[in-house]
Structure formats: structure tokens, C-alpha cells
Design a protein around this motif. Sequence first.
Motif, PDB file in Angstrom:
ATOM      1  N   VAL A 117      -3.231   8.594  12.146  1.00 51.06           N
ATOM      2  CA  VAL A 117      -2.382   8.604  10.960  1.00 51.06           C
ATOM      3  C   VAL A 117      -1.738   9.979  10.836  1.00 51.06           C
ATOM      4  N   GLU A 118      -0.413   9.996  10.887  1.00 49.35           N
ATOM      5  CA  GLU A 118       0.317  11.251  10.806  1.00 49.35           C
ATOM      6  C   GLU A 118       0.566  11.676   9.364  1.00 49.35           C
ATOM      7  N   LYS A 119       0.899  10.711   8.529  1.00 51.65           N
ATOM      8  CA  LYS A 119       1.244  11.056   7.156  1.00 51.65           C
ATOM      9  C   LYS A 119       1.035   9.852   6.265  1.00 51.65           C
ATOM     10  N   VAL A 120       0.476  10.086   5.078  1.00 52.16           N
ATOM     11  CA  VAL A 120       0.390   9.067   4.044  1.00 52.16           C
ATOM     12  C   VAL A 120       1.029   9.652   2.788  1.00 52.16           C
ATOM     13  N   TRP A 121       2.046   8.979   2.285  1.00 57.72           N
ATOM     14  CA  TRP A 121       2.736   9.464   1.101  1.00 57.72           C
ATOM     15  C   TRP A 121       1.861   9.249  -0.140  1.00 57.72           C
ATOM     16  N   SER A 122       1.788  10.228  -1.001  1.00 57.96           N
ATOM     17  CA  SER A 122       0.945  10.128  -2.197  1.00 57.96           C
ATOM     18  C   SER A 122       1.563   9.220  -3.248  1.00 57.96           C
ATOM     19  N   LEU A 123       2.887   9.115  -3.234  1.00 55.82           N
ATOM     20  CA  LEU A 123       3.604   8.251  -4.164  1.00 55.82           C
ATOM     21  C   LEU A 123       4.445   7.258  -3.382  1.00 55.82           C
ATOM     22  N   ASP A 124       4.825   6.181  -4.024  1.00 52.51           N
ATOM     23  CA  ASP A 124       5.671   5.189  -3.379  1.00 52.51           C
ATOM     24  C   ASP A 124       7.030   5.793  -3.063  1.00 52.51           C
ATOM     25  N   VAL A 125       7.563   5.449  -1.918  1.00 48.45           N
ATOM     26  CA  VAL A 125       8.920   5.845  -1.557  1.00 48.45           C
ATOM     27  C   VAL A 125       9.728   4.573  -1.316  1.00 48.45           C
ATOM     28  N   CYS A 126      11.024   4.701  -1.368  1.00 40.94           N
ATOM     29  CA  CYS A 126      11.906   3.565  -1.103  1.00 40.94           C
ATOM     30  C   CYS A 126      12.274   3.585   0.368  1.00 40.94           C
ATOM     31  N   SER A 127      11.812   2.584   1.110  1.00 42.18           N
ATOM     32  CA  SER A 127      12.073   2.564   2.556  1.00 42.18           C
ATOM     33  C   SER A 127      13.533   2.305   2.878  1.00 42.18           C
ATOM     34  N   THR A 128      14.298   1.755   1.919  1.00 43.23           N
ATOM     35  CA  THR A 128      15.717   1.528   2.153  1.00 43.23           C
ATOM     36  C   THR A 128      16.584   2.655   1.602  1.00 43.23           C
ATOM     37  N   ASP A 129      15.966   3.730   1.173  1.00 36.91           N
ATOM     38  CA  ASP A 129      16.685   4.954   0.838  1.00 36.91           C
ATOM     39  C   ASP A 129      16.939   5.700   2.150  1.00 36.91           C
ATOM     40  N   PRO A 130      18.182   6.031   2.471  1.00 41.61           N
ATOM     41  CA  PRO A 130      18.453   6.749   3.724  1.00 41.61           C
ATOM     42  C   PRO A 130      17.649   8.039   3.855  1.00 41.61           C
ATOM     43  N   ALA A 131      17.284   8.651   2.727  1.00 35.36           N
ATOM     44  CA  ALA A 131      16.498   9.884   2.784  1.00 35.36           C
ATOM     45  C   ALA A 131      15.134   9.649   3.418  1.00 35.36           C
ATOM     46  N   THR A 132      14.565   8.468   3.219  1.00 33.60           N
ATOM     47  CA  THR A 132      13.264   8.155   3.823  1.00 33.60           C
ATOM     48  C   THR A 132      13.401   7.990   5.328  1.00 33.60           C
ATOM     49  N   LEU A 133      14.431   7.282   5.769  1.00 34.60           N
ATOM     50  CA  LEU A 133      14.681   7.151   7.202  1.00 34.60           C
ATOM     51  C   LEU A 133      14.891   8.518   7.827  1.00 34.60           C
ATOM     52  N   TYR A 134      15.657   9.361   7.169  1.00 29.71           N
ATOM     53  CA  TYR A 134      15.883  10.730   7.656  1.00 29.71           C
ATOM     54  C   TYR A 134      14.568  11.486   7.778  1.00 29.71           C
ATOM     55  N   GLU A 135      13.714  11.370   6.755  1.00 26.41           N
ATOM     56  CA  GLU A 135      12.439  12.092   6.764  1.00 26.41           C
ATOM     57  C   GLU A 135      11.561  11.653   7.929  1.00 26.41           C
ATOM     58  N   VAL A 136      11.491  10.362   8.181  1.00 25.53           N
ATOM     59  CA  VAL A 136      10.655   9.849   9.268  1.00 25.53           C
ATOM     60  C   VAL A 136      11.175  10.325  10.627  1.00 25.53           C
ATOM     61  N   LEU A 137      12.459  10.192  10.850  1.00 27.44           N
ATOM     62  CA  LEU A 137      13.028  10.605  12.139  1.00 27.44           C
ATOM     63  C   LEU A 137      12.901  12.112  12.348  1.00 27.44           C
ATOM     64  N   SER A 138      13.117  12.877  11.296  1.00 30.09           N
ATOM     65  CA  SER A 138      12.994  14.332  11.410  1.00 30.09           C
ATOM     66  C   SER A 138      11.564  14.738  11.732  1.00 30.09           C
ATOM     67  N   TYR A 139      10.608  14.085  11.092  1.00 33.35           N
ATOM     68  CA  TYR A 139       9.199  14.378  11.353  1.00 33.35           C
ATOM     69  C   TYR A 139       8.867  14.145  12.823  1.00 33.35           C
ATOM     70  N   VAL A 140       9.275  13.003  13.333  1.00 35.42           N
ATOM     71  CA  VAL A 140       8.964  12.641  14.714  1.00 35.42           C
ATOM     72  C   VAL A 140       9.611  13.609  15.703  1.00 35.42           C
ATOM     73  N   GLN A 191       0.835  -1.186   0.000  1.00 35.22           N
ATOM     74  CA  GLN A 191       0.000   0.000   0.000  1.00 35.22           C
ATOM     75  C   GLN A 191       0.880   1.251   0.000  1.00 35.22           C
ATOM     76  N   ARG A 192       0.237   2.408   0.042  1.00 34.76           N
ATOM     77  CA  ARG A 192       1.010   3.644   0.103  1.00 34.76           C
ATOM     78  C   ARG A 192       1.751   3.735   1.438  1.00 34.76           C
ATOM     79  N   PRO A 193       2.979   4.191   1.437  1.00 32.87           N
ATOM     80  CA  PRO A 193       3.731   4.318   2.698  1.00 32.87           C
ATOM     81  C   PRO A 193       2.995   5.259   3.656  1.00 32.87           C
TER      82      PRO A 193
END
Length: 444
Positions: free
Chosen positions: A114-137, A92-94
Motif C-alpha cells: 500500500v503506497e498511500k491511503v487518503w484520510s478523507l474521501d476524494v473525488c476520483s473524477t476530479d482531474p486533480a486526483t488523476l494528476y496526483e496519482v500520476l505524479s506520485y507514480v 472505503q477510503r481511496p
Amino acid sequence: MKHLTRLLLITFSIFTLTACSGSDDDNTNGPDPEPNTYRRSVVIYLAAQNSLGYTEPGYSSASRLDSLEIIKGLSQLSNTSDNVFLFIDDAQRPRLTRLYRQGGKGQVRTMVSVEKVWSLDVCSTDPATLYEVLSYVSTRYPSESYGLVLWSHGSGWQPSTNVQNTLPTKSFGIDVGAAGDMENDTDSRGRTGVQMDICDMAKAIAMSGVHLDFIFFDACQMQNIEVAYELKDVTDYVIGSATLTSAYGAEYSNFIPHALFSYPMNDASALRIASQYFFDAVSNESLREYYGDIGNVNSVIKTSQLENLAQVTGQYISKVISDRTSVDMDGVQHYSDNEHFYSPAHYDMGCVLGRLLSEADYKAWRAEADKCILSHNASEKYLLYQLYDEDVYATLDDPDHMVGVSMFVPNEMYDSNIYRNYPLNTQFQSTAWYKAANWAATGW
């Protein structure tokens, strides 16, 4: 985390991820106000766009089962200053969901938003995604303490550089992409999905500004000294398994209330995380139908002691290895098979030093190692690998020397033609551990 068996569908009628809230009791007096700073926020990061998130009729994915367990486990917490943030990237959508407890005057209910639902697929193993999640929190929910659970496939320290990009690479997670084959962990080109290098993981965490009290790897074979050393500046403890682990993952209905929110964070709390996982995976008879007899070896690494361990290890290694000599590791306790999978053998660090050093030198090294590797849990046997639906186990042959943390030992066999896509000896030289432990002095 290994996709070992199909998982039976389990339904918890009380808990659903789509609910806005669930109530234990009516709270007519209204909830206590939320704090400006929370006590602890734990991010559980499910990189599940792979076989662990794959679902077929009549079965539930490992990610779905653990998501339900997380809600059930959170319902057992009483502190309203704690948060669980559940990031899921599957078919499903991240999405990022916050789970917490709210209430007052003894009446507390479980909240799921639900805090956020991405409109497009993201790569969970891209470090940028991990950064985005931690920064949001950390930006929206500043906390005194942070923990990170990294949930997915895993295979250790090896950088995910593959000359022809046709064979499975190593490190954390697999993301096959929206057009990939989740069941078989392959992307749209038929190649293993994207994985995250540990050095890139460390950079992403550092850039987020979050210093973690702990990182727990709910994934296979991530408890390497090379992995821990890369992460030493972004977390106080690294907790995980040196062995293959079950697709079932941690039993979060127990893991959350009894381990992840032990407070304050100290050695004892870190040990509790490792012990709770081991108990559920190996000793908890009520969970045997899920975990079977896969076994487990896990440990706790205190990162503040890693610099000293590197120095001491380098001092002793250079005494016994020189001129690029390949030492005999036959019979040394190990946690993976390099004969069939062209991967490092993941030798137990204590068993390697026990093989190479004199008794006096080993005793001196172990005294320093025990300050860093606080404890380990080990079953009498553990799954070494699966090949053609055959489960191959290893037995615990050297409990006196083992520490439950693996290490790479360079060898001329890794320079052979069959490893041409995996230049392990060269890749090892790029690790921070190689430099810190002065492996260059050995000729390797």
C-alpha cells in the motif's frame, strides 16, 4: 462500463489486497535490487464510487472482482522491472497500491504494498486526483514506459455541462461522493455523480509530466474520435470500445500478462491489448457466464496520425455538408440510442463517410483513416441500450465501411426543446476535433 447484472462473489484464497506480499517459492538468496528506472508502470485507475463499486450481501462488486484478477494476472509476470499501480476509490477510503514482482535466481514472488491511503474521501473524477496519482507514480517510480487504464462508467466526448444539473451528463466516470447512493449512481442531492470532461483529463495528464504509451478505456463508449483527439498529445495510442461494455470489465488475469505488458510499445502491442479484451469479452467460452452475449466493438487509434486524419476528414466533410444542413443518418451503423436517452447517436466514423462520400472519395479518405485507426474488432451483434430491464441489440450491418470509432454528426434535432439541457451542437463546437476537422466550414 454498464452495470448489467449482479456479479457472484468470487474468492481467491491465495490473493488478498491487504497482504504485504505473497510468495511463489522461498527465496533464501534474497531478491535482486530494485532498478533505478523501471521498465513499465501501468496505472489502473478504478473510479468506483458508483454502482460498479457497490456491494450487497452475497455479491461482490465489479471493482472487487477486477482487483483480485489484477493480483492474479500480475503473478504471471516474470519481469521484476514492471509495476502495476492500482488506484481504487469506492465505499472505503481511496487508496493507491503497488503490485510488482520481486526475486532472483529464478525465484520470483508477487509483492503487494500500500503506497498511500487518503484520510478523507476524494473525488476520483476530479482531474486533480488523476494528476496526483500520476505524479506520485512518476516521481517515486520513474519508468521507461507508462500505461493508463481508466476503469469506470463512460459515455463519450460530451462535456459534462448540464444547465439544470438534473440529468445524467457525459464523459468519463461517475463519483457520487461519500454521502451518495452508489447503487443508483447519484450524489446526496439525487443527481448523477461528478464526471470528468476529457479536455480536463488531458490537461491533468499533461501537467503530471507523464507521457503515456497507451490509454485503455475499460468503460462504455469512450472510443470516439472526439475523445481521442483531445488526448492526442498525452498518449501514443487510445484503445477502447465504441459500444456498451460489461460491468465485469477486462479479464485482468489474462489482460495483464498477455496484453498490458507487451514490450516494446508499438502498433503490434497496442493491437494486442484490443484483441485480448475482445477475445475474453466475446470469444472466450470459459468466461461466457460473466460476459454473456453483450458483444463488443473496439479499436486502436494511433494518435500521431490524428492531425492528418482531421485535415483529410475536414476536406471531405465540407464537400458534402454546407449551410448547416442536417444530413440523413437513418440506417447508419451507430453505437448508442439518442431516442430514449437524449444523447449523441455515436455513429461509426467509417459508416458516416461511407454514406456521405462518393466511392472514389471514400476510398481516398479510408486510405488515410487506416493509418490512424489501426484495426478494429467487431461482434456480429452488440448491446445498444437497456430500457426497463429490456436488452436492445444492434446488428453489424455495414462491416465494409465500419472502423470501430464513433463520431458526432450535428443535426437540427439536437436544437429541439427536448435537448434543452444538452445543447449538443453547441457543445460539439467546443471540442478540439471540431476545430481541427474544420466543421465550421459546414455551417455547424
